[in-house]
Design an enzyme around this catalytic site. Structure first.
Site, PDB file in Angstrom:
ATOM      1  N   ARG A 171       0.819  -1.665   0.155  1.00  0.00           N
ATOM      2  CA  ARG A 171       0.129   0.269  -0.474  1.00  0.00           C
ATOM      3  C   ARG A 171       0.759   1.577  -0.109  1.00  0.00           C
ATOM      4  O   ARG A 171       0.726   2.249  -0.670  1.00  0.00           O
ATOM      5  CB  ARG A 171      -0.895   0.399   0.946  1.00  0.00           C
ATOM      6  CG  ARG A 171      -1.837  -0.697   0.500  1.00  0.00           C
ATOM      7  CD  ARG A 171      -3.637  -1.042   1.518  1.00  0.00           C
ATOM      8  NE  ARG A 171      -4.272  -1.210   1.743  1.00  0.00           N
ATOM      9  CZ  ARG A 171      -5.112  -1.904   2.214  1.00  0.00           C
ATOM     10  NH1 ARG A 171      -5.144  -1.504   3.709  1.00  0.00           N
ATOM     11  NH2 ARG A 171      -6.172  -2.300   1.955  1.00  0.00           N
ATOM     12  N   LYS A 223     -19.455 -17.195   1.071  1.00  0.00           N
ATOM     13  CA  LYS A 223     -20.460 -17.473   0.748  1.00  0.00           C
ATOM     14  C   LYS A 223     -21.404 -16.139   0.372  1.00  0.00           C
ATOM     15  O   LYS A 223     -20.455 -15.445  -0.856  1.00  0.00           O
ATOM     16  CB  LYS A 223     -20.920 -16.323   2.940  1.00  0.00           C
ATOM     17  CG  LYS A 223     -20.183 -17.030   3.745  1.00  0.00           C
ATOM     18  CD  LYS A 223     -20.927 -16.462   4.623  1.00  0.00           C
ATOM     19  CE  LYS A 223     -21.303 -17.843   5.859  1.00  0.00           C
ATOM     20  NZ  LYS A 223     -21.478 -16.179   7.107  1.00  0.00           N
ATOM     21  N   GLY A 270      -9.914  -8.641  -1.092  1.00  0.00           N
ATOM     22  CA  GLY A 270      -9.200  -9.531   0.298  1.00  0.00           C
ATOM     23  C   GLY A 270      -8.199 -10.520  -0.594  1.00  0.00           C
ATOM     24  O   GLY A 270      -7.537 -11.136  -0.412  1.00  0.00           O
ATOM     25  N   GLY A 309     -12.961  -4.343   0.656  1.00  0.00           N
ATOM     26  CA  GLY A 309     -14.146  -3.624   1.349  1.00  0.00           C
ATOM     27  C   GLY A 309     -14.848  -2.584  -0.651  1.00  0.00           C
ATOM     28  O   GLY A 309     -15.912  -2.425  -0.815  1.00  0.00           O
TER      29      GLY A 309
END
Ligand code: AMP
Length: 393
Positions: free
Chosen positions: A35, A196, A352, A375
């Protein structure tokens, strides 16, 4: 919206919101400086064009001032990357911090302390963002990883500036996402994996209008298989989404989007790297066994789709790749995407765990773009305009 390379920064003090939320070890050394490296082009652009930089960021989720979360720990890593000295101040607002920023000369860099030492940052507090705004004449948001947050430094602050713009990283991230969602060269493929369905519903809904093909892998696939009457043993699935997967499959047919599901999987007798492993058809998994990775037939089926695609998005692993014995599918997938990229396809990896996977297996330099924001990237794919970007409009 303009970006920093279209703005005259000569003799100007430029306030740059970056995302230096990097992992640290116990001695506070930076473990992964991706980053920090990603923020360099904007900082260097300002410095090379005669401006000075005041850098603000958050680090972790401190509740108050906490040494473990001090941005001081980032200073030497930033200096090493920039190949120049950086001034650090232990507060992000206040008279002393303001004096230091006003005094900056062209080519100088001031790094201020963690924004989240003030709860007002996360609250998007107006007075706090006004205080932050005193540090520069031009505001740049280059913190893609925090652009989905309506915080003081990412959103509220923009109203205090006449000149506000996108940093070069933010610009690159938006353009990579647009290549998938706005003008993807067909056939466009989205590969969605991970645990999920519930966390990816909005993405699936949104991308149905943008892609030609969708591969559903990893834990998500079992809800689809069970909804079609398959036996999935003890594999992960979401009861409350069975009906939803049927609806999605119907919608996809209507929109002419083909959904590819696994054919065979590697099953395990328990959720452990040391579990006994066997191959099974995905819809014939015995009781007490669970699917933890993709099988060879699945991989060759997926490979064909990937190699025919001109635009590829990858979000989420094809199995429990954290266990080496169940990482083969995810690694193979990375290899196919790499191969497609080599042949000229555009590939974006984001969100992620897939980013962790491409880094772990060294594919990160071999795909077209790896997003720096988990996100934020997911919210873009959901079709949302991020608050950090809206504020610059
Ligand atoms: P997500 O955050 O939704 O992208 O999910 C990532 C997680 O999904 C990773 O930690 C994987 O271990 C997990 N995952 C992938 N495939 C499976 C599976 N078949 N069973 C259980 N977990 C899985």
């Amino acid at each position: 919206m303009i970006s920093i390379n279209k703005v005259d920064v000569k003799n100007k003090i430029v306030l740059i919101r970056v995302d230096f939320n990097v992992p640290l070890d116990e001695e506070h050394n930076v473990i992964d400086d991706t980053r920090i490296k990603a923020a360099l082009p904007t900082i260097i652009h300002v410095l090379d064009n005669g401006g000075a930089c005041v850098i603000i960021s958050h680090l972790g989720r401190p509740k108050q001032k906490e040494h473990n979360f001090s941005l001081f720990h980032i200073k030497s890593c930033l200096e090493k990357n920039l190949k120049r000295d950086v001034i650090f101040h232990d507060d992000c607002i206040g008279k002393k911090a303001e004096r230091l920023s006003k005094k900056l000369r062209p080519g100088e860099v001031l790094l201020l302390e963690n924004l989240r030492f003030y709860p007002q940052e996360v609250d998007g507090n107006l007075a706090f963002s006004e205080k932050l705004s005193k540090h520069g004449e031009i505001y740049v948001n280059d913190a893609f990883g925090a652009a989905h947050r309506a915080h003081a430094s990412t959103s509220t602050i923009a109203q205090f500036f006449k000149v506000k713009c996108l940093g070069l990283l933010l610009k690159k991230e938006i353009s990579a996402i647009n290549k998938i969602t706005k003008k993807g060269k067909p056939p466009v493929l989205a590969i969605l994996g991970g645990a999920k369905i519930s966390s990816k519903i909005t993405i699936i809904e949104n991308i149905l209008d943008k892609v030609d093909n969708i591969i559903i892998g990893g834990g998500m696939a079992y809800t689809f298989i069970k909804a079609n009457g398959g036996n999935i043993g003890d594999s992960i699935f979401e009861e409350e989404y069975l009906e939803y997967t049927r609806e999605i499959s119907k919608k996809a047919i209507k929109k002419n989007v083909k959904i590819f599901l696994p054919i065979d999987v590697v099953i395990a007798d328990r959720f452990s790297n040391d579990a006994i492993r066997k191959l099974s058809k995905i819809n014939e998994i015995p009781l007490k066994w669970m699917g933890l990775d993709s099988g060879p037939e699945t991989l060759s089926y997926f490979k064909d789709v990937i190699l025919q695609s001109k635009t590829i998005l990858w979000n989420g692993p094809l199995g429990v790749f954290e266990f080496n014995n169940f990482a083969e599918g995810t690694v193979a997938l990375g290899r196919y995407i790499m191969e497609a990229t080599k042949k000229g396809s555009f590939s974006l990896v984001g969100g992620g765990d897939s980013v962790a996977a491409v880094k772990k297996y060294g594919f990160d330099n071999k795909v077209s773009y790896v997003s720096t924001g988990g996100g934020a990237m997911l919210e873009c794919l959901e079709g949302k305009t991020l608050p950090g970007i809206k504020a610059l409009m």
